[in-house]
Design a protein around this motif. Structure first.
Motif, PDB file in Angstrom:
ATOM      1  N   THR A 167      -1.232  -5.871   6.589  1.00  0.00           N
ATOM      2  CA  THR A 167      -2.577  -6.293   6.177  1.00  0.00           C
ATOM      3  C   THR A 167      -2.999  -5.583   4.901  1.00  0.00           C
ATOM      4  O   THR A 167      -3.570  -6.193   3.988  1.00  0.00           O
ATOM      5  CB  THR A 167      -3.593  -6.001   7.296  1.00  0.00           C
ATOM      6  N   VAL A 168      -2.709  -4.287   4.821  1.00  0.00           N
ATOM      7  CA  VAL A 168      -3.025  -3.523   3.605  1.00  0.00           C
ATOM      8  C   VAL A 168      -2.293  -4.115   2.405  1.00  0.00           C
ATOM      9  O   VAL A 168      -2.880  -4.339   1.338  1.00  0.00           O
ATOM     10  CB  VAL A 168      -2.643  -2.034   3.779  1.00  0.00           C
ATOM     11  N   ILE A 169      -1.009  -4.366   2.580  1.00  0.00           N
ATOM     12  CA  ILE A 169      -0.195  -4.908   1.487  1.00  0.00           C
ATOM     13  C   ILE A 169      -0.727  -6.268   1.030  1.00  0.00           C
ATOM     14  O   ILE A 169      -0.854  -6.530  -0.174  1.00  0.00           O
ATOM     15  CB  ILE A 169       1.276  -5.025   1.928  1.00  0.00           C
ATOM     16  N   ALA A 170      -1.061  -7.109   1.986  1.00  0.00           N
ATOM     17  CA  ALA A 170      -1.535  -8.459   1.656  1.00  0.00           C
ATOM     18  C   ALA A 170      -2.894  -8.422   0.958  1.00  0.00           C
ATOM     19  O   ALA A 170      -3.120  -9.142  -0.021  1.00  0.00           O
ATOM     20  CB  ALA A 170      -1.616  -9.300   2.928  1.00  0.00           C
ATOM     21  N   ARG A 171      -3.789  -7.570   1.458  1.00  0.00           N
ATOM     22  CA  ARG A 171      -5.137  -7.541   0.887  1.00  0.00           C
ATOM     23  C   ARG A 171      -5.158  -6.937  -0.513  1.00  0.00           C
ATOM     24  O   ARG A 171      -5.942  -7.350  -1.372  1.00  0.00           O
ATOM     25  CB  ARG A 171      -6.080  -6.753   1.806  1.00  0.00           C
ATOM     26  N   LEU A 172      -4.289  -5.967  -0.754  1.00  0.00           N
ATOM     27  CA  LEU A 172      -4.293  -5.288  -2.050  1.00  0.00           C
ATOM     28  C   LEU A 172      -3.329  -5.903  -3.061  1.00  0.00           C
ATOM     29  O   LEU A 172      -3.275  -5.452  -4.211  1.00  0.00           O
ATOM     30  CB  LEU A 172      -3.952  -3.808  -1.867  1.00  0.00           C
ATOM     31  N   LYS A 173      -2.598  -6.919  -2.650  1.00  0.00           N
ATOM     32  CA  LYS A 173      -1.606  -7.524  -3.541  1.00  0.00           C
ATOM     33  C   LYS A 173      -2.186  -7.948  -4.896  1.00  0.00           C
ATOM     34  O   LYS A 173      -1.567  -7.705  -5.947  1.00  0.00           O
ATOM     35  CB  LYS A 173      -0.947  -8.717  -2.843  1.00  0.00           C
ATOM     36  N   PRO A 174      -3.378  -8.572  -4.949  1.00  0.00           N
ATOM     37  CA  PRO A 174      -3.913  -8.982  -6.267  1.00  0.00           C
ATOM     38  C   PRO A 174      -4.289  -7.807  -7.159  1.00  0.00           C
ATOM     39  O   PRO A 174      -4.393  -7.977  -8.382  1.00  0.00           O
ATOM     40  CB  PRO A 174      -5.162  -9.794  -5.890  1.00  0.00           C
ATOM     41  N   LEU A 175      -4.496  -6.621  -6.560  1.00  0.00           N
ATOM     42  CA  LEU A 175      -4.944  -5.461  -7.335  1.00  0.00           C
ATOM     43  C   LEU A 175      -3.789  -4.535  -7.713  1.00  0.00           C
ATOM     44  O   LEU A 175      -3.901  -3.785  -8.692  1.00  0.00           O
ATOM     45  CB  LEU A 175      -5.987  -4.667  -6.547  1.00  0.00           C
ATOM     46  N   ALA A 176      -2.718  -4.558  -6.942  1.00  0.00           N
ATOM     47  CA  ALA A 176      -1.590  -3.641  -7.166  1.00  0.00           C
ATOM     48  C   ALA A 176      -0.638  -4.187  -8.219  1.00  0.00           C
ATOM     49  O   ALA A 176       0.579  -4.296  -8.014  1.00  0.00           O
ATOM     50  CB  ALA A 176      -0.862  -3.388  -5.849  1.00  0.00           C
ATOM     51  N   ILE A 177      -1.198  -4.536  -9.364  1.00  0.00           N
ATOM     52  CA  ILE A 177      -0.432  -5.125 -10.463  1.00  0.00           C
ATOM     53  C   ILE A 177      -0.716  -4.328 -11.731  1.00  0.00           C
ATOM     54  O   ILE A 177      -1.885  -4.088 -12.054  1.00  0.00           O
ATOM     55  CB  ILE A 177      -0.828  -6.601 -10.685  1.00  0.00           C
ATOM     56  N   PRO A 178       0.311  -3.882 -12.448  1.00  0.00           N
ATOM     57  CA  PRO A 178       0.077  -3.147 -13.693  1.00  0.00           C
ATOM     58  C   PRO A 178      -0.860  -3.915 -14.626  1.00  0.00           C
ATOM     59  O   PRO A 178      -0.708  -5.115 -14.836  1.00  0.00           O
ATOM     60  CB  PRO A 178       1.480  -3.009 -14.296  1.00  0.00           C
ATOM     61  N   GLY A 179      -1.829  -3.203 -15.156  1.00  0.00           N
ATOM     62  CA  GLY A 179      -2.810  -3.835 -16.036  1.00  0.00           C
ATOM     63  C   GLY A 179      -4.126  -4.116 -15.342  1.00  0.00           C
ATOM     64  O   GLY A 179      -5.162  -4.238 -16.000  1.00  0.00           O
ATOM     65  N   ASN A 180      -4.101  -4.219 -14.017  1.00  0.00           N
ATOM     66  CA  ASN A 180      -5.342  -4.408 -13.272  1.00  0.00           C
ATOM     67  C   ASN A 180      -6.159  -3.114 -13.302  1.00  0.00           C
ATOM     68  O   ASN A 180      -5.603  -2.016 -13.281  1.00  0.00           O
ATOM     69  CB  ASN A 180      -5.038  -4.818 -11.831  1.00  0.00           C
ATOM     70  N   ALA A 181      -7.476  -3.252 -13.331  1.00  0.00           N
ATOM     71  CA  ALA A 181      -8.341  -2.072 -13.410  1.00  0.00           C
ATOM     72  C   ALA A 181      -8.158  -1.130 -12.220  1.00  0.00           C
ATOM     73  O   ALA A 181      -8.369   0.079 -12.336  1.00  0.00           O
ATOM     74  CB  ALA A 181      -9.797  -2.512 -13.505  1.00  0.00           C
ATOM     75  N   TRP A 182      -7.754  -1.679 -11.081  1.00  0.00           N
ATOM     76  CA  TRP A 182      -7.601  -0.875  -9.862  1.00  0.00           C
ATOM     77  C   TRP A 182      -6.127  -0.643  -9.507  1.00  0.00           C
ATOM     78  O   TRP A 182      -5.809  -0.291  -8.377  1.00  0.00           O
ATOM     79  CB  TRP A 182      -8.307  -1.569  -8.679  1.00  0.00           C
ATOM     80  N   PHE A 183      -5.261  -0.814 -10.490  1.00  0.00           N
ATOM     81  CA  PHE A 183      -3.830  -0.718 -10.221  1.00  0.00           C
ATOM     82  C   PHE A 183      -3.437   0.624  -9.602  1.00  0.00           C
ATOM     83  O   PHE A 183      -2.646   0.678  -8.659  1.00  0.00           O
ATOM     84  CB  PHE A 183      -3.032  -0.942 -11.509  1.00  0.00           C
ATOM     85  N   GLY A 184      -3.945   1.720 -10.121  1.00  0.00           N
ATOM     86  CA  GLY A 184      -3.543   3.037  -9.643  1.00  0.00           C
ATOM     87  C   GLY A 184      -3.789   3.235  -8.162  1.00  0.00           C
ATOM     88  O   GLY A 184      -2.853   3.487  -7.377  1.00  0.00           O
ATOM     89  N   LEU A 185      -5.056   3.096  -7.737  1.00  0.00           N
ATOM     90  CA  LEU A 185      -5.400   3.332  -6.326  1.00  0.00           C
ATOM     91  C   LEU A 185      -4.813   2.253  -5.419  1.00  0.00           C
ATOM     92  O   LEU A 185      -4.281   2.556  -4.344  1.00  0.00           O
ATOM     93  CB  LEU A 185      -6.918   3.388  -6.171  1.00  0.00           C
ATOM     94  N   ALA A 186      -4.920   0.992  -5.846  1.00  0.00           N
ATOM     95  CA  ALA A 186      -4.381  -0.099  -5.027  1.00  0.00           C
ATOM     96  C   ALA A 186      -2.864   0.024  -4.910  1.00  0.00           C
ATOM     97  O   ALA A 186      -2.289  -0.204  -3.832  1.00  0.00           O
ATOM     98  CB  ALA A 186      -4.754  -1.446  -5.626  1.00  0.00           C
ATOM     99  N   GLY A 187      -2.199   0.396  -6.003  1.00  0.00           N
ATOM    100  CA  GLY A 187      -0.751   0.559  -5.965  1.00  0.00           C
ATOM    101  C   GLY A 187      -0.319   1.704  -5.074  1.00  0.00           C
ATOM    102  O   GLY A 187       0.667   1.596  -4.332  1.00  0.00           O
ATOM    103  N   GLU A 188      -1.053   2.809  -5.129  1.00  0.00           N
ATOM    104  CA  GLU A 188      -0.726   3.955  -4.283  1.00  0.00           C
ATOM    105  C   GLU A 188      -0.839   3.593  -2.800  1.00  0.00           C
ATOM    106  O   GLU A 188       0.073   3.891  -2.001  1.00  0.00           O
ATOM    107  CB  GLU A 188      -1.647   5.123  -4.602  1.00  0.00           C
ATOM    108  N   MET A 189      -1.946   2.947  -2.417  1.00  0.00           N
ATOM    109  CA  MET A 189      -2.118   2.570  -1.010  1.00  0.00           C
ATOM    110  C   MET A 189      -1.082   1.538  -0.581  1.00  0.00           C
ATOM    111  O   MET A 189      -0.593   1.569   0.554  1.00  0.00           O
ATOM    112  CB  MET A 189      -3.539   2.037  -0.784  1.00  0.00           C
ATOM    113  N   THR A 190      -0.739   0.640  -1.485  1.00  0.00           N
ATOM    114  CA  THR A 190       0.273  -0.369  -1.164  1.00  0.00           C
ATOM    115  C   THR A 190       1.630   0.281  -0.938  1.00  0.00           C
ATOM    116  O   THR A 190       2.349  -0.062   0.023  1.00  0.00           O
ATOM    117  CB  THR A 190       0.369  -1.408  -2.292  1.00  0.00           C
ATOM    118  N   ALA A 191       1.989   1.222  -1.819  1.00  0.00           N
ATOM    119  CA  ALA A 191       3.279   1.914  -1.670  1.00  0.00           C
ATOM    120  C   ALA A 191       3.334   2.692  -0.358  1.00  0.00           C
ATOM    121  O   ALA A 191       4.358   2.685   0.339  1.00  0.00           O
ATOM    122  CB  ALA A 191       3.503   2.849  -2.861  1.00  0.00           C
TER     123      ALA A 191
END
Length: 249
Positions: A167-191
């Motif tokens: 669920t975490v991965i699916a919800r944060l997928k649009p944000l965990a993309i390089p260049g997105n304003a929230w990439f850092g935090l969203a990417g960390e939680m996704t990883a």
């Protein structure tokens, strides 16, 4: 006496006169005046009505714009005072104002008031209530996308421990993309969710990308670097592009 020819008594032929230009102009102007008068009789009232409608619409627009500006000024002052009261522990006085603005505040003040409500719920220990409020904002298509993204990220952070990794991965997928304003935090939680779900191979590229992104906070990059090394990533892969390029020279 010479003979008189019969034709000599006929009147002399009259030489045609040049057209009277002034007369013709008067006739032309008269015709045009008649045409204008005819058009005015047919469309004059419609034209007047149209002008009145346009002027009325303009006056209404200006009046509404001024009223909205005045209402926004009042709302901004009210919200600022209410937030100050929350900070000093005067929630009983602040919350009715915030609730009112969250319900019918003008412009963006309604959204800001809703976010303040969520923060107040967090401060009061009611994370479930805050998550519900944040999810409502994230799902509101009338809100600007950056606001919706911020609400989504905050909601996932609050409920992270209780959510399935998928669920975490699916919800944060649009944000965990390089260049997105929230990439850092969203990417960390996704990883972290990917590692928790056993998807370690999928987490490594994300951790590397975050660590190498020099626009992100150093504390965040330090965390992801440590996690990446723990997952077996070669430290040389974590160097920023500029460092790698310099070493190659």
């Amino acid at each position: 006496m010479p003979p008189i020819e019969y034709w000599s008594f006929l009147p002399l032929a009259v030489t045609p006169r040049e057209p009277d230009e002034a007369f013709l102009r008067e006739v032309d102007e008269g015709v045009r005046r008649d045409q204008v008068a005819s058009l005015w009789q047919r469309f004059g009232k419609v034209g007047i009505a149209l002008v009145i409608v346009l002027l009325g619409a303009l006056a209404f627009y200006l009046w509404r714009r001024d009223n909205q500006a005045a209402a926004a000024g009042v709302a901004g002052e009210d919200l600022s005072q209410a937030m100050t009261r929350l900070e000093v522990g005067e929630g009983a006085k602040a919350r009715p104002v915030i609730d009112r603005l969250a319900e019918d505040g003008p412009g963006g003040y309604r959204t800001v008031a809703r976010l303040v409500q969520a923060s107040d719920a967090i401060g009061g220990g009611d994370s479930a209530k805050a998550v519900k409020m944040l999810d409502a904002i994230a799902a509101d298509s009338s809100q600007p996308q950056p606001v919706r993204d911020a609400a989504l990220l905050k909601s996932v952070r609050l409920s992270y421990d209780g959510l399935p990794p998928a669920t975490v991965i699916a919800r944060l997928k649009p944000l965990a993309i390089p260049g997105n304003a929230w990439f850092g935090l969203a990417g960390e939680m996704t990883a972290l969710a990917q590692i928790k779900a056993g998807q370690n191979a999928a987490a490594k590229p994300l951790l590397i990308a975050i660590t190498r992104d020099e626009t992100l906070p150093a504390s965040l990059r330090s965390r992801t670097a440590q996690l990446a090394v723990a997952e077996g990533v070669d430290p040389s892969q974590l160097q920023p592009p500029a460092v790698v390029s310099g070493a190659a020279k």
